[in-house]
Enzyme design. Structure first.
Site, PDB file in Angstrom:
ATOM      1  N   ARG B 329       1.337  54.347  92.523  1.00  0.00           N
ATOM      2  CA  ARG B 329       1.773  55.277  91.731  1.00  0.00           C
ATOM      3  C   ARG B 329       2.778  54.693  90.262  1.00  0.00           C
ATOM      4  O   ARG B 329       3.511  53.987  90.644  1.00  0.00           O
ATOM      5  CB  ARG B 329       2.871  55.958  92.591  1.00  0.00           C
ATOM      6  CG  ARG B 329       2.403  56.563  93.823  1.00  0.00           C
ATOM      7  CD  ARG B 329       1.865  57.902  93.546  1.00  0.00           C
ATOM      8  NE  ARG B 329       0.895  58.222  94.824  1.00  0.00           N
ATOM      9  CZ  ARG B 329       1.454  58.970  95.871  1.00  0.00           C
ATOM     10  NH1 ARG B 329       2.686  59.314  96.226  1.00  0.00           N
ATOM     11  NH2 ARG B 329       0.848  59.214  97.143  1.00  0.00           N
ATOM     12  N   GLU B 331       4.684  55.964  88.730  1.00  0.00           N
ATOM     13  CA  GLU B 331       5.905  56.644  88.596  1.00  0.00           C
ATOM     14  C   GLU B 331       7.191  55.925  88.053  1.00  0.00           C
ATOM     15  O   GLU B 331       7.321  54.667  88.482  1.00  0.00           O
ATOM     16  CB  GLU B 331       6.201  57.554  89.823  1.00  0.00           C
ATOM     17  CG  GLU B 331       5.348  58.570  90.221  1.00  0.00           C
ATOM     18  CD  GLU B 331       5.484  58.850  91.641  1.00  0.00           C
ATOM     19  OE1 GLU B 331       6.315  58.352  92.363  1.00  0.00           O
ATOM     20  OE2 GLU B 331       5.146  60.240  91.878  1.00  0.00           O
ATOM     21  N   ARG B 337      13.677  55.158  97.492  1.00  0.00           N
ATOM     22  CA  ARG B 337      12.710  55.553  98.302  1.00  0.00           C
ATOM     23  C   ARG B 337      11.373  55.493  97.518  1.00  0.00           C
ATOM     24  O   ARG B 337      10.233  55.730  98.132  1.00  0.00           O
ATOM     25  CB  ARG B 337      13.023  56.717  99.013  1.00  0.00           C
ATOM     26  CG  ARG B 337      13.190  57.930  98.362  1.00  0.00           C
ATOM     27  CD  ARG B 337      13.508  59.115  99.250  1.00  0.00           C
ATOM     28  NE  ARG B 337      12.525  60.117  98.933  1.00  0.00           N
ATOM     29  CZ  ARG B 337      12.009  60.455 100.200  1.00  0.00           C
ATOM     30  NH1 ARG B 337      12.117  60.150 101.288  1.00  0.00           N
ATOM     31  NH2 ARG B 337      11.040  61.548  99.957  1.00  0.00           N
ATOM     32  N   HIS B 338      11.269  54.815  96.329  1.00  0.00           N
ATOM     33  CA  HIS B 338      10.087  55.074  95.734  1.00  0.00           C
ATOM     34  C   HIS B 338       9.279  53.715  95.395  1.00  0.00           C
ATOM     35  O   HIS B 338      10.307  52.681  94.785  1.00  0.00           O
ATOM     36  CB  HIS B 338      10.104  55.750  94.339  1.00  0.00           C
ATOM     37  CG  HIS B 338       9.932  57.242  94.561  1.00  0.00           C
ATOM     38  ND1 HIS B 338      11.156  58.000  94.852  1.00  0.00           N
ATOM     39  CD2 HIS B 338       8.842  58.239  94.774  1.00  0.00           C
ATOM     40  CE1 HIS B 338      10.889  59.247  94.993  1.00  0.00           C
ATOM     41  NE2 HIS B 338       9.668  59.433  94.870  1.00  0.00           N
ATOM     42  N   GLU B 480      11.718  63.292 103.848  1.00  0.00           N
ATOM     43  CA  GLU B 480      10.388  63.698 104.146  1.00  0.00           C
ATOM     44  C   GLU B 480       9.462  62.526 104.273  1.00  0.00           C
ATOM     45  O   GLU B 480       9.833  61.806 103.304  1.00  0.00           O
ATOM     46  CB  GLU B 480       9.740  64.762 103.030  1.00  0.00           C
ATOM     47  CG  GLU B 480       8.381  65.079 103.226  1.00  0.00           C
ATOM     48  CD  GLU B 480       7.510  64.611 102.224  1.00  0.00           C
ATOM     49  OE1 GLU B 480       7.578  64.779 100.853  1.00  0.00           O
ATOM     50  OE2 GLU B 480       6.744  63.993 102.641  1.00  0.00           O
ATOM     51  N   SER B 483       3.361  64.456 104.796  1.00  0.00           N
ATOM     52  CA  SER B 483       2.759  65.617 104.389  1.00  0.00           C
ATOM     53  C   SER B 483       1.299  65.747 104.788  1.00  0.00           C
ATOM     54  O   SER B 483       0.474  64.808 104.694  1.00  0.00           O
ATOM     55  CB  SER B 483       2.833  65.401 102.869  1.00  0.00           C
ATOM     56  OG  SER B 483       2.888  66.807 102.164  1.00  0.00           O
ATOM     57  N   ARG B 531       8.051  53.315 104.219  1.00  0.00           N
ATOM     58  CA  ARG B 531       9.302  54.415 104.347  1.00  0.00           C
ATOM     59  C   ARG B 531       9.671  54.664 105.798  1.00  0.00           C
ATOM     60  O   ARG B 531      10.803  54.961 106.085  1.00  0.00           O
ATOM     61  CB  ARG B 531       8.746  55.747 103.844  1.00  0.00           C
ATOM     62  CG  ARG B 531       9.562  56.458 103.068  1.00  0.00           C
ATOM     63  CD  ARG B 531       9.326  57.873 102.393  1.00  0.00           C
ATOM     64  NE  ARG B 531       9.288  57.450 100.947  1.00  0.00           N
ATOM     65  CZ  ARG B 531       8.876  58.590 100.087  1.00  0.00           C
ATOM     66  NH1 ARG B 531       8.557  59.978 100.647  1.00  0.00           N
ATOM     67  NH2 ARG B 531       8.892  58.223  98.774  1.00  0.00           N
TER      68      ARG B 531
END
Lengths: 557, 557
Positions: B329, B331, B337-338, B480, B483, B531
């Site tokens: 990712r 991002e 948490r990333h 979360e 998913s 995570r």
């Protein structure tokens, strides 16, 4: 009820699909993720032409059964995508096709599988062979008021496009004669049949064609029958269909079992599995075989091996580590055995006395792997053998170990010209494989103590004779599959060797520094998962053992 | 003999290190691979200053023992890198530090481990605490002619740099008083001690400092003792040392066990493990969160999730598949948490009747995971707890499932302002986690049937109410982590939903086409390994559960 209701109109609000700016771990794939399966239009057109002939037969009777006046209309029909299953058969247990045998005769079963082949016999009867994984079973429909089967229902079945997903309820029975068209010895007298998902009738390839063995073509040659031969590239263009052949279903189960055993064996030998980063800091000197990219403004590249980080894990206090993960090579190698992305099985471990401890792990691991596959994957290996016949691998309970010098002597005595203290080329490797097989009756052996000059700079020299190194390669059916060695753990010696090998000191400074904080002697090895499966099954192309292969020409699907 | 012989001169031929043009699977890493661990000089300097004080104590007595007139010189010394082990202790079995207990008292053992702390007592005695994995043991040297220990040998031991790798032979004994400085209750009366690899005496950080818990700092505050606090960034700059703390040794064992159980549970539920390509065809519309690169002249990118290919595997005839592999990712999320690269645990499966089948798998899987970790990793969890105290996770044997509507109602009743039919933000998720914990006494629950509008276009709408979708999220300690959803398997509906969501049809043509060849209803889920470990152990930063983390600022080591 024929389950042909209209799907409820999709919602207006759905247009406002705001993807979360803090996506969960399963964030929506990007547009790129979905355009990833693109295949050139030219290739698709060509495949379409090839398939046209095969599809013609199926184009005839594609209208769903007119249900208006059928008293048994509830027993068949199309199911809507959102509905999954008609209520008529909901809540009952499902039976696996591969589990159907004589013990089930007389029982009513429920099956969901793909329509492999469909053969109408007049207007009152139809055979539908269902396929699930490596198994197939024949289903029979005969018009009968007692059984609740109408002529419309038979027509519905007969007109199903191949590869459609269907749910069948029926009674297991013994066929009148041996079934050649299915793997299961029993057949199913259909009572209900629903189409869960209707396939495009114009399939680019059929599983039947993709699954043919060479011997079928030989037979067809003799009888004059015309068979469609599906080429390797066409298969890969339509991999989602190609993967459905029994051989492919088997290959990836073998691959999975191999990985499982790899993990289990190393676990029981006190290794732990780790995950090292694939994105690594990269400089312009990265070399041609490296994929380069930009990482938040910094130059980066994709790891060509977990070598560095698995060594760092040993420095980090783990006694033995292994990793199963992707390895990236930007090589323009268009051979039967090279991929640009493959699954590496890597291990690294502390050495207590001698680098033969690493050989011992390789030895024990692979002998267990071979035994495990032959034992646990009998059905899978038989299935692969039917399409791609191969001789079982010959191996010894205690793996043969030859020194490089012994190998060279064998080659020289057999008249092969070979440079002393040089590396073996592919031809010499194959030749040595043949010689070893003749002399020792094994397809699997270890060649150790290579000349230092033909190994990477970080390989530990032999203490007794530094012209050689504490290294080894492992051969399977005459091809090198594993490379391993003791690494230099002393920073001074490492820096010295790098300079001797013409590597700029500054480029490896931090690598060398990692070893200055107390490093145990260590070594390890690496092997490609696809290559082991390919050679174990004597397949002719590594693309057959990669789920979605990547080579210099192929980035899709 | 003091093992201080010179290493044989390296070989002239070694300069000619021609790397094979057809490298084996473990081809030499590129120069980029070795420059990958580069850390900025500024950062290193800063760390060095911090460490200077700590190192001073060790700078005093670094000369190896002068062996000339020592009758016991054979009992200690430095070992050459190429030699691995002195012959004096070769061939004997090794004992693990963690296995040393009262049962071993009186026995002679051989141990290889790192020098954790060294404490001389005058000139005739020294304590060396050895560390191996999560375990430490105290070794004692006392000058004694009977035991073969000279004053020089004690000096040699006392002058060992911390983190050096040493081999010790000695007799297990019971200490006079309880040992606070080691995990093992017994100590070792040293007879022989060799330094296998000498660490740099100027360590940038020490394991002792990196392993301190918050409570030690609180105590030190009270007593006025000055302790070095090692910051998160400094730890990561020197990850090879940081990884040696008992807590880190434990974290990655927990992670490994979690992955093992994930695989085992899904295997026993008829899934097989697969490997999908990380290099995928990419177009310019890829979006900001995608790493782009060039692939043999074509635009390519790194997969942001195995979503597409795990769905293709289901199309390809596999009933259930899972993958453990890297996810990328790009991002710019600088949160606790990333990560830009993490390990995805993904699964995809055929659905027979209802998407709750996917929830059932998640439910059964995670309850087993939690039980397994609490059961199998007791020692590891205690070790983590010592440095980072945490409350054990609360979970139910049958996981609580709330509908999105129920969740929203709970939040509204608690006074939280929340947009109906909107997504939950991080704050609302945390709040809901607290409310659920109060009411149901669990930190783990499933929230299902999200509004269609907040899920990706390929999510299956609810058949009964298409304002909602067949989807769910899973929460752990208010965050979360998972998913999941049923996917649209019907190509027409899929294309329609894409257009409704503003996605250009041409960009997903081949994705949609893959579903036209007969596709069973299916669904799946994804979760990040780091995570789960972070939240299970209530750690405050995902960088603690990634071996070599990658975030927007960090690409090394």
């Amino acid at each position: 009820m024929n389950f042909c209701l209209l799907f409820p109109p999709a919602v207006a609000a759905a247009g406002n699909n705001k993807m979360s700016s803090q996506p969960g771990q399963e964030a929506p794939p990007s547009a790129a993720d979905f355009s990833a399966a693109t295949i050139s239009k030219k290739a698709l057109k060509k495949d379409a032409r090839n398939a046209e002939k095969a599809a013609k037969n199926e184009e005839q009777a594609l209208q769903p059964a007119a249900a208006a006046e059928d008293p048994f209309a509830e027993n068949y029909g199309d199911v809507l995508p959102g509905e999954i299953l008609p209520k008529a058969i909901s809540g009952e247990p499902w039976t696996k096709v591969g589990h159907l045998d004589e013990a089930a005769v007389g029982r009513s079963v429920l099956i969901r599988a793909r329509a492999h082949t469909i053969r109408p016999v007049g207007r009152k009867m139809a055979f539908v062979v269902l396929r699930q994984g490596m198994s197939t079973v024949q289903c029979v429909l005969v018009v009968s008021a007692d059984a609740g089967i109408s002529a419309q229902m038979v027509r519905f079945a007969a007109s199903l496009p191949k590869e459609s997903v269907v749910a069948v309820e029926g009674v297991v029975s013994l066929p009148k004669e041996d079934l050649k068209s299915a793997t299961q010895e029993v057949e199913i007298q259909v009572r209900k049949l629903y189409c869960i998902d209707r396939a495009d009738p114009n399939l680019p390839i059929t599983v039947e064609d993709a699954a043919r063995s060479e011997s079928e073509f030989v037979r067809a040659e003799q009888t004059g029958e015309k068979l469609v031969r599906v080429g390797q590239d066409t298969r890969l263009n339509h991999r989602v269909i190609d993967l459905r052949t029994p051989a492919n279903q088997a290959i990836f189960r073998v691959q999975y079992e191999l990985e499982n055993k790899f993990r289990e064996y190393l676990s029981s030998n006190d290794f732990i599995g780790i995950h090292t980063p694939k994105l690594i800091s990269g400089s312009s000197e990265g070399g041609a075989a490296v994929f380069k990219l930009e990482y938040n403004g910094q130059p980066a590249c994709l790891a060509q091996s977990p070598q560095l980080h698995k060594q760092l894990a040993i420095c980090g206090g783990f006694r033995g580590v292994f990793e199963v993960g992707p390895v990236f090579r930007a090589e323009n190698s268009n051979t039967h055995r090279h991929l640009c992305e493959f699954v590496g099985l890597d291990a690294e471990m502390e050495i207590m006395e001698n680098y033969f401890e690493v050989c011992d792990i390789v030895d024990g691991l692979f002998v267990e792997l071979f035994k495990h596959l032959n034992d646990k994957c009998k059905k899978e290996l038989q299935t692969i053998n039917r399409q791609f016949p191969f001789e079982p691998l010959k191996y010894l309970d205690k793996t043969l170990r030859l020194s490089y010098e012994e190998g060279i002597t064998m080659l020289k005595e057999a008249g092969t010209e070979i440079e002393h203290m040089g590396d073996l080329n592919t031809e010499a490797e194959k030749k040595l494989g043949r010689l070893v097989r003749e002399k020792y009756d094994t397809d699997f052996f270890i060649l150790y103590q290579y000349p230092l000059a033909v190994r990477p700079f970080y390989t530990m020299p032999c203490y007794e004779n530094p012209l050689y190194s504490n290294s080894f390669d492992v051969f399977l059916r005459g091809e090198e599959i594993i490379s391993g060695a003791q690494r230099i753990h002393d920073p001074e010696l490492l820096a010295k060797r790098a300079v001797e090998c013409g590597i700029e000191k500054s480029s490896i400074e931090s690598y060398v520094r990692s070893f200055s904080y107390g490093t145990p002697p260590h070594g390890g090895f690496g092997v490609g998962l696809e290559r082991v499966v390919m050679l174990f099954c004597a397949l002719n192309n590594i693309r057959k053992t990669s789920l979605f292969p990547r080579d210099p020409q192929r980035l899709v699907p």
